[in-house]
Design an enzyme around this catalytic site. Sequence first.
Site, PDB file in Angstrom:
ATOM      1  N   SER A 269       0.819  -1.210   0.000  1.00 45.55           N
ATOM      2  CA  SER A 269       0.000   0.000   0.000  1.00 45.55           C
ATOM      3  C   SER A 269       0.851   1.257   0.000  1.00 45.55           C
ATOM      4  O   SER A 269       0.319   2.357  -0.039  1.00 45.55           O
ATOM      5  CB  SER A 269      -0.909   0.003   1.230  1.00 45.55           C
ATOM      6  N   CYS A 270       2.191   1.120   0.071  1.00 43.40           N
ATOM      7  CA  CYS A 270       3.009   2.329   0.216  1.00 43.40           C
ATOM      8  C   CYS A 270       3.933   2.624  -0.966  1.00 43.40           C
ATOM      9  O   CYS A 270       3.832   3.696  -1.560  1.00 43.40           O
ATOM     10  CB  CYS A 270       3.835   2.242   1.491  1.00 43.40           C
ATOM     11  N   PHE A 271       4.857   1.701  -1.290  1.00 45.19           N
ATOM     12  CA  PHE A 271       5.890   2.048  -2.288  1.00 45.19           C
ATOM     13  C   PHE A 271       5.309   2.528  -3.623  1.00 45.19           C
ATOM     14  O   PHE A 271       5.636   3.634  -4.062  1.00 45.19           O
ATOM     15  CB  PHE A 271       6.853   0.878  -2.513  1.00 45.19           C
ATOM     16  N   ASP A 274       3.380   5.871  -3.109  1.00 41.94           N
ATOM     17  CA  ASP A 274       4.172   7.043  -2.712  1.00 41.94           C
ATOM     18  C   ASP A 274       5.132   7.478  -3.820  1.00 41.94           C
ATOM     19  O   ASP A 274       5.330   8.675  -4.029  1.00 41.94           O
ATOM     20  CB  ASP A 274       4.923   6.761  -1.404  1.00 41.94           C
TER      21      ASP A 274
END
Length: 433
Positions: A269-271, A274
């Site tokens: 859910s991040c890399f 973002d």
Amino acid sequence: MKRISVIGMGFVGLVSAACFAHKGFDVLVSTHDPKKVEMIHAGKAPFYEKDLNPILAEVVKKGNLRVIAGRREAILDSDITFIAVGTPSKADGSIDLGFIKSSAKEIGEALKDKDGHLVVVKSTVAPGTTEEIVKPAIEKYSGKEVGSDFGLCMSPEFLREGNAVYDTLNPDRIVIGESDKSAGDALEEFYREFYGEKCPPILRMSLVAAEMVKYTSNALLSTKISFANEIGNICKEFGIDTYEVMRAVGMDHRLSPHFLRAGVGFGGSCFPKDVNALIHKAKEIGYDPTLLKAVMNVNEEQPKRMIKLLERKLPSLKGKKVAVLGLAFKNDTDDIRESRAIPIIRMLLDKNVRVSVYDPLANENMRSIFPDIEYCTGAEESLRNADACLVVTEWEEFKKLDHEFDVMKNKVVIDGRKVISSREGIDYDGLCW
Ligand SMILES: NC(=O)c1ccc[n+]([C@@H]2O[C@H](COP(=O)([O-])OP(=O)(O)OC[C@H]3O[C@@H](n4cnc5c(N)ncnc54)[C@H](O)[C@@H]3O)[C@@H](O)[C@H]2O)c1
């Protein structure tokens, strides 16, 4: 001791709330979802995270963590409010700040009747968001002024899913972006009380610099992975084991051995979210981030390379059965967001392959995306009569697979994470080694 409220009950919000309560703080979390309230009251998180349920059960029983329906009440009954809501991607890759905006509005409305509150943005947000969106919204809806009536900080979270409780209790550093010195002092005091003697270094800076630390950190980690994958792709052509190469490279004291494992790419859910948001934000200010775009391109290509390698071994995929081992974006989580298994399964289905999958935790979550593939309760069931096997997640239990491959019709195994040991009787190939 300060009283805490947390908005957002996902990995970051719930783990932070549980850990704060575990250290004796009085914590209020709020949700309008009665099912979540019931689960948390029973000491169960609505998602899998190692070590979380025992802590939740303990803090709920002690009364240190309370779940209530009203957000306003939670804010008014606390001294510090952490915003930990999701900040997903929009279709164009930019960040969706809808949840951040609604949280800022709710906080502003509550602060009409309260002074001296501290608001902390913990969600990952694009540079400028806290100053340009959160601050004006709270000021507008409260009629108050930051600095004199309330404090505002941005303190990014660096936890890893699968190790979230440990990481929350043992961070490498704490970053505090502050609207003014007294807001930063208040948050530093909270962290010092929370961590006690084990307090990590605390770095104080502007709001926008703190936001940038988090984006930079995720961009650099993603860059290391795509770099390792590119080197791995080159090594594969030369017949070199890239793991042997990276082991030697990672021993250089100027580098680190982490995040140099070549494979099928990063998800979660991040890399991806973002890095895409940073690319988008950079373009907005007229800068073309060529390196970051390449990081994402390499990542998009790795699953395609896996299918190409499969087609080299099984030229006609139509009607074949392929077992996909691993659906979660990484081991020790049931989170499938941006998992590399998703494009892989999609490509297999496009080629009319029968797909049979197994993941120790994530089968149920994947069902919402692919309801019609075969879900298995173990690796052996998934491998039975398969023409090939693709390994997509680095689960510990896959490292022990051995006789399970015997039930395959055609023992082609392509490993996307270097977890399977090559053994006699199977046609083993690594994706980029
Ligand atoms: N998951 C991670 O590993 C991780 C690590 C570091 C930082 N982050 C960042 O932290 C933030 C939260 O991530 P997450 O993984 O916990 O997200 P998540 O999707 O697991 O949870 C977000 C939660 O916020 C809730 N929510 C949304 N809008 C709300 C609102 N207006 N009021 C109250 N609750 C609301 C959702 O229902 C959900 O429970 C994101 O910005 C993310 O980038 C995540």
